[in-house]
Scaffold this active site. Structure first.
Site, short mmCIF file in Angstrom:
data_model
loop_
_atom_site.label_atom_id
_atom_site.label_comp_id
_atom_site.label_asym_id
_atom_site.label_seq_id
_atom_site.Cartn_x
_atom_site.Cartn_y
_atom_site.Cartn_z
N HIS A 179 1.01 -1.32 0.09
CA HIS A 179 0.07 -0.04 -0.27
C HIS A 179 1.05 1.16 0.06
O HIS A 179 1.37 1.87 0.97
CB HIS A 179 -0.75 -0.20 1.39
CG HIS A 179 -1.75 1.10 1.33
ND1 HIS A 179 -2.79 0.92 2.13
CD2 HIS A 179 -2.08 2.28 0.93
CE1 HIS A 179 -3.78 2.23 2.19
NE2 HIS A 179 -2.83 2.85 1.32
N GLY A 217 -1.76 9.72 4.73
CA GLY A 217 -0.67 9.00 4.69
C GLY A 217 0.68 8.96 5.39
O GLY A 217 0.37 9.67 6.48
N ASP A 260 1.95 3.27 3.07
CA ASP A 260 0.94 4.28 2.86
C ASP A 260 1.67 5.52 2.60
O ASP A 260 1.14 6.71 2.67
CB ASP A 260 -0.03 4.28 4.17
CG ASP A 260 -1.24 5.39 3.65
OD1 ASP A 260 -1.47 5.36 2.30
OD2 ASP A 260 -1.94 5.54 4.36
ZN LIG Z 1 -6.22 5.43 3.41
#
Ligand SMILES: [Zn+2]
Length: 394
Positions: A61, A311, A276
């Site tokens: 991710h 993020g 992220d």
């Molecule tokens: Zn998110």
């Protein structure tokens, strides 16, 4: 892949279940063919000195790095992200979108789909992750609700087609009508469904997991937390034994004690470290964009102007280090959460995710501080510090 045969010798070799001292890993044409303390003679040995060899990490991710974003919908941006990730021991990643205009999203997916089938300069693109569009305003985080859409089969098909079948993960809020059918449909396409940016309560989230959803997007962030009268989406993901929890281990998104709690409930097999990371990763503090949204980065922490976390600027080697230092999880387990656990989730653990005979020779070379000194993909050095630069593939 280089036609070659050589040993990598390291002070510590992290296998799936143990740390082997002063071992040699034989790499034959990019595949691990022997792990031993008694090497055969007459084969080149590349000695890593007192460094450790861990499996190459997989970032499931990630949105961007070094000024580039998956939403740029540009191959050059993906190449920059790929090269940047390799500096931190990452050998593969999912190109992750963020909520934006529908056409722009499809364009981004087209480029990720194409990149998944090409050789990248550093970390390889293992597919696409849709984190966008199909969410709830209450837990929107850094997503622009003006672009939110209803998730339909037609939209799934459009995304799947844009990625040329390389869509691996779909994040969604499951409290909408028809969600359970959509989850089943996504599973039939072999796409993992992750619950995120959702206001689903415990029952709704549990129903979605029972229908085939695979876990929670950056657990606790962008979802209802645990209340003693409603265990929320976070409670549902924690208590469902097969559900995977994505964890952003920067010490900001989750309190260390919560990271410990997740580890106790999920264990190393169902707790996956993700970065992220956004396009500010690798750059200094300042104002950046996440999709179309302004993001202010201060002391490495990214927030929207309204103060929501947006993020991170994290790298996976840092996450592994944080998990060890902040929660006392053994390093072998922490490494597992950044390599084998994501590989299993993506169904590629037969070839990646651990240092094991027959798997692809993809590694990170680290020191005690978890700083990455070299990264090897399919037997080729794709990143190396000065000491190992002689091994870099030209
Ligand atoms: Zn998110």
């Amino acid at each position: 892949m280089t036609k070659s045969k050589y040993y990598l010798k390291a002070a510590d070799v992290y296998t799936e279940t143990s740390v082997e001292k002063n071992h040699y890993v034989l790499i034959t044409d990019g595949i691990i063919t022997e792990i031993t303390d008694k090497p055969q003679l007459n084969i080149e040995v590349r000695d890593l000195g007192n460094l450790s060899l861990i499996p190459g990490m997989i970032d499931m991710h990630i949105h961007g790095r070094e000024g580039c974003d998956i939403m740029d919908a540009k191959m050059s941006s993906i190449e920059t992200i790929s090269t940047s990730l390799a500096k931190y021991g990452v050998i593969g990643f999912l190109g992750t979108t963020v909520t934006a205009n529908w056409q722009q999203t499809l364009k981004a997916f087209e480029v990720v789909g194409e990149a998944s089938q090409l050789k990248m300069p550093g970390a390889q693109v293992l597919g696409a992750y849709n984190e966008g569009l199909f969410f709830t305003e209450t837990h929107k985080g850094a997503h622009n609700e003006n672009f939110f859409l209803k998730l339909t089969k037609e939209r799934v098909d459009a995304i799947y087609k844009a990625t040329q079948g390389q869509l691996k993960v779909m994040a969604l809020a499951p409290e909408f009508q028809d969600s359970l059918e959509i989850i089943e449909y996504l599973n039939s396409l072999n796409v993992k469904v992750m619950l995120g940016h959702t206001n689903a309560n415990f029952e709704q989230a549990s129903e979605a997991l029972n229908a085939g959803a695979a876990g929670g997007v950056h657990i606790f962030n962008g979802m209802s937390g645990i209340h003693h009268r409603d265990p929320g989406c976070a409670g549902a993901v924690l208590m469902d034994e097969s559900a995977l929890a994505e964890v952003i281990a920067d010490g900001i998104h989750l309190h260390p004690t919560i990271m410990q709690l997740i580890y106790r409930l999920k264990g190393q097999d169902k707790m996956a470290l993700i970065s992220d990371c956004i396009n500010a990763g690798g750059f200094s503090d300042g104002v950046y964009k996440l999709g179309e949204m302004d993001v202010v980065v201060k002391d490495g922490v990214a927030r929207t102007p309204k103060g929501s976390l947006a993020g991170s600027t994290l790298t996976l080697n840092k996450s592994v280090n944080n998990i060890v230092n902040m929660t006392g999880v053994p390093l072998l387990s922490a490494v597992h959460m950044a390599s084998l656990t994501p590989a299993k989730h993506l169904g590629i653990d037969n070839e990646l995710g651990s240092i094991c005979l027959g798997k692809r020779a993809s590694f990170a070379v680290i020191d005690d501080a978890l700083d990455v000194k070299a990264t090897v993909i399919d037997g080729e050095f794709v990143f190396a510090n000065e000491e190992f630069s002689k091994y870099l593939s030209s």
